[in-house]
Every structure is written in structure tokens, then in C-alpha cells.
Design an enzyme around this catalytic site. Sequence first.
Site, PDB file in Angstrom:
ATOM      1  N   ASP A   1       1.056  -1.505   0.013  1.00 24.38           N
ATOM      2  CA  ASP A   1      -0.161  -0.113  -0.112  1.00 24.38           C
ATOM      3  C   ASP A   1       0.853   0.927  -0.356  1.00 24.38           C
ATOM      4  O   ASP A   1       2.308   1.165   0.212  1.00 24.38           O
ATOM      5  CB  ASP A   1      -0.677   0.343   1.688  1.00 24.38           C
ATOM      6  CG  ASP A   1      -2.217   0.849   1.436  1.00 24.38           C
ATOM      7  OD1 ASP A   1      -2.293   1.508   0.365  1.00 24.38           O
ATOM      8  OD2 ASP A   1      -3.453   0.852   1.953  1.00 24.38           O
ATOM      9  N   SER A   2       0.473   2.172  -1.033  1.00 24.50           N
ATOM     10  CA  SER A   2       1.410   3.335  -0.574  1.00 24.50           C
ATOM     11  C   SER A   2       1.654   4.207   0.550  1.00 24.50           C
ATOM     12  O   SER A   2       2.579   5.029   0.325  1.00 24.50           O
ATOM     13  CB  SER A   2       0.261   4.813  -1.224  1.00 24.50           C
ATOM     14  OG  SER A   2      -0.703   4.690  -1.138  1.00 24.50           O
ATOM     15  N   GLY A   3       1.007   3.909   1.970  1.00 23.96           N
ATOM     16  CA  GLY A   3       1.163   4.706   3.139  1.00 23.96           C
ATOM     17  C   GLY A   3      -0.022   5.879   3.215  1.00 23.96           C
ATOM     18  O   GLY A   3      -0.390   6.051   3.835  1.00 23.96           O
ATOM     19  N   GLY A   4      -0.449   6.402   2.030  1.00 22.88           N
ATOM     20  CA  GLY A   4      -1.370   7.108   1.888  1.00 22.88           C
ATOM     21  C   GLY A   4      -2.713   7.150   2.883  1.00 22.88           C
ATOM     22  O   GLY A   4      -2.638   8.031   3.849  1.00 22.88           O
ATOM     23  N   PHE A   5      -3.791   5.934   3.125  1.00 22.82           N
ATOM     24  CA  PHE A   5      -4.847   5.725   4.234  1.00 22.82           C
ATOM     25  C   PHE A   5      -4.107   5.969   5.544  1.00 22.82           C
ATOM     26  O   PHE A   5      -4.764   5.744   6.179  1.00 22.82           O
ATOM     27  CB  PHE A   5      -4.936   4.637   4.200  1.00 22.82           C
ATOM     28  CG  PHE A   5      -6.092   3.945   4.958  1.00 22.82           C
ATOM     29  CD1 PHE A   5      -7.407   4.776   5.079  1.00 22.82           C
ATOM     30  CD2 PHE A   5      -5.719   3.619   6.368  1.00 22.82           C
ATOM     31  CE1 PHE A   5      -8.543   4.219   5.705  1.00 22.82           C
ATOM     32  CE2 PHE A   5      -7.091   2.834   6.839  1.00 22.82           C
ATOM     33  CZ  PHE A   5      -8.117   3.387   7.051  1.00 22.82           C
TER      34      PHE A   5
ATOM     35  N   GLN B   1     -10.917   7.312  -6.548  1.00 23.92           N
ATOM     36  CA  GLN B   1     -11.370   8.474  -5.000  1.00 23.92           C
ATOM     37  C   GLN B   1     -12.335   8.909  -5.856  1.00 23.92           C
ATOM     38  O   GLN B   1     -13.180   9.676  -6.745  1.00 23.92           O
ATOM     39  CB  GLN B   1     -10.046   9.396  -4.463  1.00 23.92           C
ATOM     40  CG  GLN B   1      -8.934   8.663  -3.423  1.00 23.92           C
ATOM     41  CD  GLN B   1      -9.206   7.431  -2.524  1.00 23.92           C
ATOM     42  OE1 GLN B   1     -10.861   7.661  -2.055  1.00 23.92           O
ATOM     43  NE2 GLN B   1      -8.720   6.716  -2.141  1.00 23.92           N
TER      44      GLN B   1
ATOM     45  N   GLY C   1     -11.302   4.846  -0.612  1.00 20.99           N
ATOM     46  CA  GLY C   1     -11.898   5.370  -0.087  1.00 20.99           C
ATOM     47  C   GLY C   1     -13.030   4.344   0.683  1.00 20.99           C
ATOM     48  O   GLY C   1     -14.315   5.753   1.148  1.00 20.99           O
TER      49      GLY C   1
ATOM     50  N   ASP D   1      -8.702  -6.549   0.054  1.00 22.32           N
ATOM     51  CA  ASP D   1      -8.082  -6.968   1.544  1.00 22.32           C
ATOM     52  C   ASP D   1      -8.598  -6.664   2.276  1.00 22.32           C
ATOM     53  O   ASP D   1      -9.015  -6.012   2.039  1.00 22.32           O
ATOM     54  CB  ASP D   1      -6.477  -6.339   1.154  1.00 22.32           C
ATOM     55  CG  ASP D   1      -6.183  -4.823   1.352  1.00 22.32           C
ATOM     56  OD1 ASP D   1      -6.176  -4.489   2.737  1.00 22.32           O
ATOM     57  OD2 ASP D   1      -7.256  -4.070   0.168  1.00 22.32           O
TER      58      ASP D   1
ATOM     59  N   CYS E   1     -14.370 -27.785   7.478  1.00 26.05           N
ATOM     60  CA  CYS E   1     -13.072 -27.032   7.507  1.00 26.05           C
ATOM     61  C   CYS E   1     -11.604 -27.703   7.735  1.00 26.05           C
ATOM     62  O   CYS E   1     -11.764 -28.329   8.113  1.00 26.05           O
ATOM     63  CB  CYS E   1     -12.456 -25.383   8.460  1.00 26.05           C
ATOM     64  SG  CYS E   1     -11.382 -25.106   8.343  1.00 26.05           S
TER      65      CYS E   1
ATOM     66  N   CYS F   1      -8.387 -26.496   7.700  1.00 27.35           N
ATOM     67  CA  CYS F   1      -8.028 -25.699   8.570  1.00 27.35           C
ATOM     68  C   CYS F   1      -6.638 -26.919   9.352  1.00 27.35           C
ATOM     69  O   CYS F   1      -6.928 -27.348   9.639  1.00 27.35           O
ATOM     70  CB  CYS F   1      -7.340 -24.457   8.798  1.00 27.35           C
ATOM     71  SG  CYS F   1      -8.274 -24.488   9.977  1.00 27.35           S
TER      72      CYS F   1
ATOM     73  N   CYS G   1      -8.397 -26.634  12.510  1.00 27.17           N
ATOM     74  CA  CYS G   1      -9.284 -27.347  12.708  1.00 27.17           C
ATOM     75  C   CYS G   1      -9.040 -28.926  12.601  1.00 27.17           C
ATOM     76  O   CYS G   1     -10.424 -30.188  12.779  1.00 27.17           O
ATOM     77  CB  CYS G   1     -10.937 -27.443  12.004  1.00 27.17           C
ATOM     78  SG  CYS G   1     -11.760 -25.709  12.086  1.00 27.17           S
TER      79      CYS G   1
ATOM     80  N   HIS H   1      -6.799 -20.141  11.324  1.00 27.57           N
ATOM     81  CA  HIS H   1      -7.890 -20.781  11.005  1.00 27.57           C
ATOM     82  C   HIS H   1      -9.087 -19.221   9.832  1.00 27.57           C
ATOM     83  O   HIS H   1      -9.777 -19.802   8.861  1.00 27.57           O
ATOM     84  CB  HIS H   1      -9.034 -20.553  12.047  1.00 27.57           C
ATOM     85  CG  HIS H   1     -10.383 -21.268  11.370  1.00 27.57           C
ATOM     86  ND1 HIS H   1     -10.852 -22.104  11.196  1.00 27.57           N
ATOM     87  CD2 HIS H   1     -11.445 -20.513  12.119  1.00 27.57           C
ATOM     88  CE1 HIS H   1     -12.322 -22.149  10.917  1.00 27.57           C
ATOM     89  NE2 HIS H   1     -12.606 -21.747  11.330  1.00 27.57           N
TER      90      HIS H   1
END
Length: 376
Positions: free
Chosen positions: A89-93, A194, A221, A271, A309, A311, A314, A340
Amino acid sequence: MFKVLKKEGNARRGEFTCPHGVVQTPVFMNVGTQAAIKGALSAEDLNNIGCQIELSNTYHLHVRPGDELIKKQGGLHKFMTWEGPILTDSGGFQIFSLASLRKITEEGVAFNSHVDGRHIFMGPEESMRIQSNLGSDIAMAFDECVKIPSPREYVQKSTERTYRWLVRCKDALDRYNQESDAVNPGQVLFGINQGAVFPDIRIEHMKKIAELELPGYAIGGLAVGETHQEMYDIIECVQEYMPQDKPRYLMGVGTPGNIIESVYRGVDFFDCVMPARNGRHGHLYTWNGVINIKNEKYANDSNPIDINCDCPVCRRYSRSYLRHLFKAEELLALRLAVMHNLYFYNSLMAKIRSALDNGDYEAFRNNYSKILDQRI
């Protein structure tokens, strides 16, 4: 770079190729903000739970340990020993959500670090330099994520500035990729749409950034205060103007139901910190809904978290044992719960891809869109 293999309505089944591998889409990117999954999962664990892409954050890794240090270590892949694709990620958020005393100008943003208070300046060129040093496969453009709601006039001006920043990001990354010591000269840039919840601003911005012919596009956004329906409405109005032959990434989303509904509307990449964060608080996903493993009713329950599941958790541990770990405040509780939940999300995406392959995504959506988000 990206190939659409099949479509069902607006839903897309695709394949994304980058320097560190081929990604089957739709895909959920497992969030390792500081080059680690919160909950004590390693790169080896990510392999075992079906992770295709790991996501790390430019801002956090710039603050510590420092992107130049990571470059000296051979880049982020070698630093965290993850061989698969990485998106940064760009770091903006994070700047707009964590930093204090920030000042936004045409050049970029001046702010104080949330860790030690030191003064930092970040603009398009700085964000691209940091991401180039990290050597991720996908670098996200530097943008401003405005609050919802925000005045229309401010959103308009912010979106126009975000476009100008994107042009600078593109030029900067092109230069950095040509440097002889570039960590990953095949690194590509995704632009970010945006415009808050104003459809006309969103559409106009999407049209402009599509003209730059970038390798991929994100819808940013959202999931910052609007309703789920408002989010879906924005996706629907924007996707029509997104290039058909480029991947689409909905940033920071979301619940299993959000993902199913957004795939239905044409999104390829996702994400969210939610599965790991919820896991650390004992909220676990199952194919019948979400359970709170701390509840008394699980004290003597010898069943796995989810009988459907397979995993690593489980296959081996009971609900009773996991509840005991949480009540005893053992760190193992966090690790097993996060493992999990991330496995569940990766498995969800695999089932989505299978449904698209078989041409029955509509039935899958009808079966699971609402039930997976309900609390049991």
C-alpha cells in the site's frame, strides 16, 4: 499481466502474472502490515494456509525498520522470506488515519510519525521510492483517502490532486525501475479511484486514470463509514468505466459477504485486516456464520471450530481447547484463531473461483452471501 478466463455476469475469473508468480483471481491478499501477520504467523504459515499474495504497508515499513535497510537486505521478499507476490500500500491511508499534525500541499503531506513523533514528508515520489526499495510486485499510487461524509467541494479538489499525484507516481516508478540497482525492476503501479460517495466524481476520476493505461486499478476510500449498499452502488457505477483487461482491487474490504457481493459486481482483488483482527478477539468464521469462541457454550465442546473446515487448526484442536487458551490469555490462542480465519478467507476465495469455473456463481452467492456474516 492479467487475463480474464471466464465471466458470469460482471463476475470475473482471471489470472494475474507478476515477477514472483501467477495469481488466480478473485483473490484475498493476506495483510502483513509490518512484514508480519498480526497473530504470530510466519511466511511458512502463509504457504500452509493457501495465501497467494501478501500485503505490506509502505508507511509502517518506512518508519521501522526503514525501507533503505530492507533494500540492503535484498528487498522485502528476502527480508521476510516470502517467495510469493507482494503488494505494498502507498501509505496514504495510514498517514490520514494515524499521523498527527499533518499538512497537505500539492507537493505531498508533511506529518509527524505516530511511533516517535519525528517529522516526515511523503509525496508521490517519496512513496514510489520507498516501494521501489521494498521491491514489491505491485506498488499502489499515493493518494488521499477522504473521510465519509466530506463536503463535495473538498472531495472534488482532493480527487483532482490525487490524479496529479498519480501522474507523478507513474513517472517516478518508471524512473526507479530503470535504475541499475532496482530491487524489482518488474514492479508495476496500480492507480486508485477516489471520490467518496459522489458517483459523478467517481466516474469522472475513473475515466481520467483509465487513460493512463496502468497495469491495474483500485477502488479506494470505501469501507470508511458508508453503508454496504452505498459501497456496492459505487462499485457498480465505477466498474463500467474500468478497463476490462486490467485487474480491479477493492481496498480494505471486507466481510465474507462483502467479498461475495463485490465479486458479483466485478472485483478481482481484496484485502482486509478483519479476519486477523477478529480472530485475535475470538471471533471465528465458519460456513454457518461467525462464532465467539469465548462463549461459555464452547467450554466442553470437543468439535473443531468448523466441521467443514480442513485447516491445520480444525484438523487438530477442539473448540474447548481454543476457548481455554483465550481464557488463560495464552498467545497460542491468537495464533490458532488467526490461522483459522485466514485459511477460511483463502478457502472462500478458492470456492468462489471454483463456482465461477463451473458457471454457478449465482447459486453460490445466493447460498452464502448473507449466512457467512451472521453471528451464531
